[in-house]
Design a protein around this motif. Structure first.
Motif: not given
Length: 461
Positions: A449-455
């Motif tokens: 969850l703390a890893t930025p992911r595609s929006a």
């Protein structure tokens, strides 16, 4: 509360949203003047009327109630279960009203509790009094605020006063199973009644628009790698009845641990109904988890899958049947997302699943049937030594080591993940795989969850 002008805008908003939420087919008719004026209140009380009420009661009223009466001398519909609040002439001590039966019920409970304690010789003299006794005392001295309700009452306690002169407030409903619920003031209790009304009726208007915007903001924060703040916003939006917040929050909390409980609670009463169940998030992410949940369920667990098979619409039942039929075919494989992400995840999962440690039960099965003796043809020698994977502790240790080794590869694959829709914020279908579910500990779930992911679907963050 402060200045009474702070009550007026709040009560005007409440009134407008109550009228907007009114459904003539489901709700009691609104008074003609409420519809005409968009106002659930009455004319303001004068200072003399408030003073006369205080003289009659023998106490100065707490500030937030006093200011409220100077804005509206009484109130209709303080939430879905209180139909009328008292004005200055109707305020009375609970013991002096027809609702004094509340006191009698709680005094009986207190007496029963005292009898139960008489035989306990180990009680300390300074032990706190039973909560039934304390509750009975509160009710016996309380001021009744509500005149009519659905087996519910609102009260103020004149002996529980804070530094601002506010009396503690109580909400009590016979059907709640909670007993008297305490709030710091009349103002706080009224705000909670307003929040509860939003959760039940979900009226259009400024409040719903505000929380829709807050949920969207929290969604983008979550995809950017924030965890605690989005969860807090989702929790607050849940209080106001935001079903979208529930769906988004469930994806995060599932990865943080106890995914089985999260999925069961989410899908027992499905938020959004068929809007969710016939969308891509359910078919691809939630349904595999739901099937896995049902495989692991204990006899007394909530089991949403059989419930949906029986009660859902035919298109939803057909979707479930199709998934189960495909899952029963030889060579069936779960799909975790787009082709690149799916391939990267399967590379990790397949390698782990092929290792002997993941092909061995955690514990030796317990057989409740007849004892069976196994004879070894050893030509007079001792039986063979058990292998290392016959020890459950060694199996678990081996799995932990393999997961530790595989974790960086799975985490790197997150760069390839894309959401299915604007309500998809985390790769929760990973938990439907028995091997990956062991790899994703709560700490690793938080790291995901703390890893930025595609929006947005198909767009790299």
């Amino acid at each position: 509360m402060g200045e009474r002008t702070q009550w007026r805008p709040f009560l005007e908003q409440w009134s407008a949203e109550w009228v907007a939420a009114h459904d003539p087919e489901q709700h009691l008719p609104l008074a003609e003047e409420v519809v005409r004026d968009t106002w659930l209140g009455f004319a303001p009380a004068g200072e003399a009327e408030v003073a006369a009420a205080e003289a009659r009661l023998g106490r100065r009223l707490p500030p937030s109630l006093r200011e409220f009466l100077l804005v509206t001398n009484g109130w209709r519909d303080a939430g879905d279960f209180i139909y009328r609040l008292a004005g200055t002439e109707e305020l009375a001590w609970l013991r002096d009203t027809d609702d004094r039966t509340w006191i009698e019920v709680y005094e009986d409970l207190a007496a029963d509790s005292a009898e139960d304690d008489e035989d306990d010789e180990d009680d300390e003299e300074d032990e706190e009094e039973p909560f039934e006794v304390a509750e009975a005392k509160v009710l016996a001295r309380s001021l009744r605020l509500s005149l009519d309700g659905d087996a519910a009452v609102m009260l103020l306690d004149p002996d529980d006063v804070d530094e601002d002169g506010e009396w503690a407030a109580y909400w009590l409903a016979s059907w709640s199973g909670m007993g008297p619920e305490r709030y710091d003031s009349f103002h706080d209790l009224m705000r909670q009644q307003w929040v509860s009304f939003h959760a039940l009726r979900k009226p259009p208007g400024a409040t719903r628009d505000h929380w829709d915007a807050q949920v969207e903001q929290a969604r983008r924060q979550a995809l950017a790698g924030e965890v605690d703040e989005p969860l807090a916003l989702f929790a607050k939006a849940h209080e106001y009845g935001s079903e979208r917040a529930d769906v988004l929050s469930a994806q995060m909390t599932a990865l943080l641990g106890d995914w089985r409980g999260v999925i069961a609670n989410l899908l027992w009463h499905v938020p959004g109904g068929d809007d969710l169940l016939l969308g891509p998030l359910f078919a691809t992410e939630l349904l595999p988890l739901l099937v896995r949940h049902d495989q692991l369920a204990h006899p007394h667990d909530l089991r949403p899958l059989p419930r949906l098979k029986e009660q859902a619409s035919e298109p939803v039942r057909a979707l479930i049947r199709d998934h189960e039929a495909r899952a029963a075919e030889p060579g069936f494989r779960l799909t975790f997302g787009g082709a690149e992400f799916d391939a990267a995840v399967h590379a990790v999962a397949d390698r782990l699943a092929a290792h002997p440690a993941f092909r061995t039960p955690d514990e030796q099965p317990v057989d409740g049937g007849p004892i069976v003796a196994t004879l070894y043809a050893t030509r007079g020698g001792p039986p063979p030594e058990p292998g290392p994977l016959s020890n459950p502790a060694l199996v678990r240790a081996a799995r932990e080591a393999l997961c530790e080794e595989a974790w960086p590869e799975l985490r790197a694959a997150l760069a390839l993940w894309r959401p299915l829709s604007e309500d998809h914020i985390a790769p929760i279908s990973l938990l439907a795989d028995p091997v990956l579910a062991q790899l994703i500990t709560p700490d690793r779930g938080r790291a995901i969850l703390a890893t930025p992911r595609s929006a947005d679907p198909g767009v790299t963050s």
